[in-house]
Scaffold this active site. Structure first.
Site, short mmCIF file in Angstrom:
data_model
loop_
_atom_site.label_atom_id
_atom_site.label_comp_id
_atom_site.label_asym_id
_atom_site.label_seq_id
_atom_site.Cartn_x
_atom_site.Cartn_y
_atom_site.Cartn_z
N GLU A 40 25.93 -11.97 -5.30
CA GLU A 40 25.83 -11.54 -3.90
C GLU A 40 26.93 -12.17 -3.04
O GLU A 40 27.23 -13.36 -3.16
CB GLU A 40 24.46 -11.97 -3.34
N LYS A 119 20.74 -4.16 1.18
CA LYS A 119 19.65 -5.12 0.99
C LYS A 119 18.54 -4.89 2.02
O LYS A 119 18.79 -4.84 3.22
CB LYS A 119 20.22 -6.53 1.13
N CYS A 154 19.08 -10.95 -4.05
CA CYS A 154 18.71 -12.30 -3.64
C CYS A 154 17.28 -12.39 -3.07
O CYS A 154 16.32 -12.37 -3.82
CB CYS A 154 19.74 -12.85 -2.65
#
Length: 272
Positions: A40, A119, A154
């Site tokens: 990421e 995300k 994440c």
């Protein structure tokens, strides 16, 4: 299926442009793999909040161009980690209002963009990424020969409902780039294994090494099989973690221990 996770180091002494070229060389070195994964926000560092706006790029910006070429040169499927994306009207996302997104890019072996994932769960508790970036809305899967990838990033790892949605959409390999901090490394390993066990899927979790804006990174990228067994785990420094996977193990595990068939909640609207 051979997967290589590139646990690249992100440190302030190296410019994003230089790191792009170094990452591209590492991708090209994985020729012969089927899938290569980067972490990421590796161009800036996941905790370098002050750099997000300055280093943000359009979807088809310098990272896109560099990684597309590297994927084609290596002949691999490439999950190029995520970038700080600045949305533009040209990408079909709406007006260019300055919104930033934490966006993952996946390229085919010919260098074509196969998928982009913004995300959904932003980290920061009303600061950092949570206020600097917009939230994605849609789960994303990517069909590969012989299997299907499900994408997370994440902090998404802490929200099992996302991964259930990916499995419902056909995902068998859950790919998660991250910039996970060292101080919560125990959670990283625990949650990666939990997502694998509860979804009876492979988990490929690729983190960064180094230090982001003073925050030491966990490293310890990890590959977990559908039974929750750790197939490979990196150390704390920069390295490439390579492991051979058998996609057929997903169907075999789900047949031998058919827990997913016993799901009750979330499958249908309850009767009133």
């Amino acid at each position: 299926m051979r997967a290589s996770l590139i646990q690249i180091a992100v440190d302030e002494g190296e410019s994003p442009g230089s790191r792009r070229q170094r990452a591209a060389a590492l991708v090209r070195a994985q020729a012969g793999a089927d899938l290569v994964v980067l972490p990421e926000l590796w161009t800036t560092g996941a905790f370098a909040y002050e750099d997000f706006g300055r280093e943000a790029e359009p979807l088809q910006g310098p990272t896109y161009e560099t990684m597309a070429a590297a994927a084609a040169d290596a002949g691999v499927w490439l999950h190029a980690g995520s970038i700080p994306e600045r949305a533009t009207s040209a990408d079909g996302s709406g007006p260019d209002d300055g919104t930033l997104y934490n966006t993952s890019l996946v390229f085919s072996p010919s260098g074509e963009l196969a998928a982009a994932y913004r995300k959904i769960h932003r980290f920061g508790f009303d600061q950092g990424e949570a206020v600097l970036m917009g939230a994605g809305r849609e789960p994303v899967t990517v069909p590969l020969p012989g299997t299907t990838l499900g994408l997370g990033t994440c902090y998404d790892l802490r929200f099992p409902e996302l991964f259930r949605a990916l499995v419902d959409a056909g995902a068998e390999v859950l790919v998660l780039p991250a910039g996970w901090p060292e101080r919560r490394r125990a959670h990283w390993t625990l949650l990666a294994r939990a997502r694998a066990v509860e979804n009876q899927a492979f988990v490929l979790a690729c983190g960064t090494a180094g230090t982001h804006a003073g925050v030491p990174q966990a490293g310890h990228s990890i590959v977990v099989d559908p039974w929750g067994e750790v197939l490979a785990e990196a150390g704390a420094g920069e390295e490439v973690l390579t492991v051979d996977l058998d996609p057929a193990k997903v169907a075999a595990t789900r047949e031998q221990f058919p827990a997913l068939k016993d799901r009750v909640l979330g499958l249908a609207t309850p009767r009133r």
